[in-house]
Design an enzyme around this catalytic site. Structure first.
Site, PDB file in Angstrom:
ATOM      1  N   LYS A  52       0.832  -1.210   0.000  1.00  0.00           N
ATOM      2  CA  LYS A  52       0.000   0.000   0.000  1.00  0.00           C
ATOM      3  C   LYS A  52       0.867   1.261   0.000  1.00  0.00           C
ATOM      4  O   LYS A  52       0.630   2.194  -0.773  1.00  0.00           O
ATOM      5  CB  LYS A  52      -0.923   0.011   1.227  1.00  0.00           C
ATOM      6  N   ALA A  72      -1.147   0.919   6.769  1.00  0.00           N
ATOM      7  CA  ALA A  72      -1.410  -0.183   7.696  1.00  0.00           C
ATOM      8  C   ALA A  72      -2.384  -1.163   7.062  1.00  0.00           C
ATOM      9  O   ALA A  72      -3.167  -0.804   6.184  1.00  0.00           O
ATOM     10  CB  ALA A  72      -1.983   0.359   9.011  1.00  0.00           C
ATOM     11  N   ASP A  73      -2.308  -2.396   7.509  1.00  0.00           N
ATOM     12  CA  ASP A  73      -3.274  -3.410   7.074  1.00  0.00           C
ATOM     13  C   ASP A  73      -3.589  -4.318   8.258  1.00  0.00           C
ATOM     14  O   ASP A  73      -2.677  -4.798   8.937  1.00  0.00           O
ATOM     15  CB  ASP A  73      -2.726  -4.243   5.916  1.00  0.00           C
ATOM     16  N   THR A  74      -4.871  -4.526   8.502  1.00  0.00           N
ATOM     17  CA  THR A  74      -5.312  -5.317   9.657  1.00  0.00           C
ATOM     18  C   THR A  74      -5.936  -6.630   9.207  1.00  0.00           C
ATOM     19  O   THR A  74      -6.737  -6.660   8.279  1.00  0.00           O
ATOM     20  CB  THR A  74      -6.314  -4.506  10.509  1.00  0.00           C
ATOM     21  N   GLY A 109      -0.220  -4.886  10.231  1.00  0.00           N
ATOM     22  CA  GLY A 109       1.081  -4.554   9.664  1.00  0.00           C
ATOM     23  C   GLY A 109       1.153  -3.053   9.458  1.00  0.00           C
ATOM     24  O   GLY A 109       0.169  -2.430   9.058  1.00  0.00           O
TER      25      GLY A 109
END
EC number: 3.6.1.9
Length: 199
Positions: A52, A72-74, A109
């Protein structure tokens, strides 16, 4: 003043970052959130966060010069299965049924690209969430609120979702979608500090 870019359109991440008085641009990434089933969940979360940030950095081109890009990635993980965002009521029902009366793990992340020093930092945070036992009727009622549809695991820990979360072990903000302690630790490695208002 440092140019800061948040590579996300998540209202929750935007609100969390705003509370520190940071001026930042919002540039959502165009990355497809594709999970690699052969990788552990934390690696998937970090990979997606990095993709991203890199996609937004490339797209901004010259205007990204000397900027700081945060992404961020959840991911929600339970019993060997990664739960993404449900695309319809059936998927939301399946996910909520799966996490009902159990503990699951939330991984976020985080990636920071600091163009001024040509550095990319990637890390992750992990929290455990305990969901109450829900009847089918309760699950359907929660789905009707509309909250589950843009959330990994089909729930939000704020709003109506707070009524189904029994407890959290670890970073609360990680479950919201942006682990603030982890983010600031990463920023400190690059010479910034949210506490000092250095962004």
């Amino acid at each position: 003043m440092k140019k800061v870019v948040l590579a996300s359109s998540s209202p929750r991440r935007i609100e969390l970052l705003k509370q520190f008085g940071i001026k930042f641009d919002i540039v959502p990434s165009n990355v497809d959130e594709i999970i690699d089933p052969d990788l552990p969940p934390e690696k998937n979360a970090m990979n997606l966060a990095k993709k991203k940030a890199e996609e937004v950095f490339r797209r901004l081109g010259e205007s990204a010069k000397d900027s700081l890009i945060i992404s961020a990635d959840t991911i929600v993980f339970i019993e060997g299965t990664i739960l993404g965002k449900p695309s319809n009521e059936e998927e939301a029902f399946y996910m909520l049924k799966k996490i009902s009366a159990k503990r699951h793990t939330v991984f976020t992340g985080v990636c920071i690209i600091d163009d001024s020093c040509r550095q990319i930092l990637v890390d992750f945070e992990k929290s455990y969430v305990y969901i109450k036992q829900m009847s089918d009727e309760e699950i359907l009622r929660y789905i009707k609120t509309g909250e589950p549809f843009d959330k990994a695991g089909a729930y939000a820990i704020q709003g109506f979702g707070s009524l189904i979360v029994e407890k959290v072990e670890g970073c609360f903000y990680n479950v919201v979608g942006l682990p603030l302690y982890k983010l600031n630790t990463m920023l400190q490695k690059l010479g910034y500090d949210l506490m000092k208002g250095e962004l």
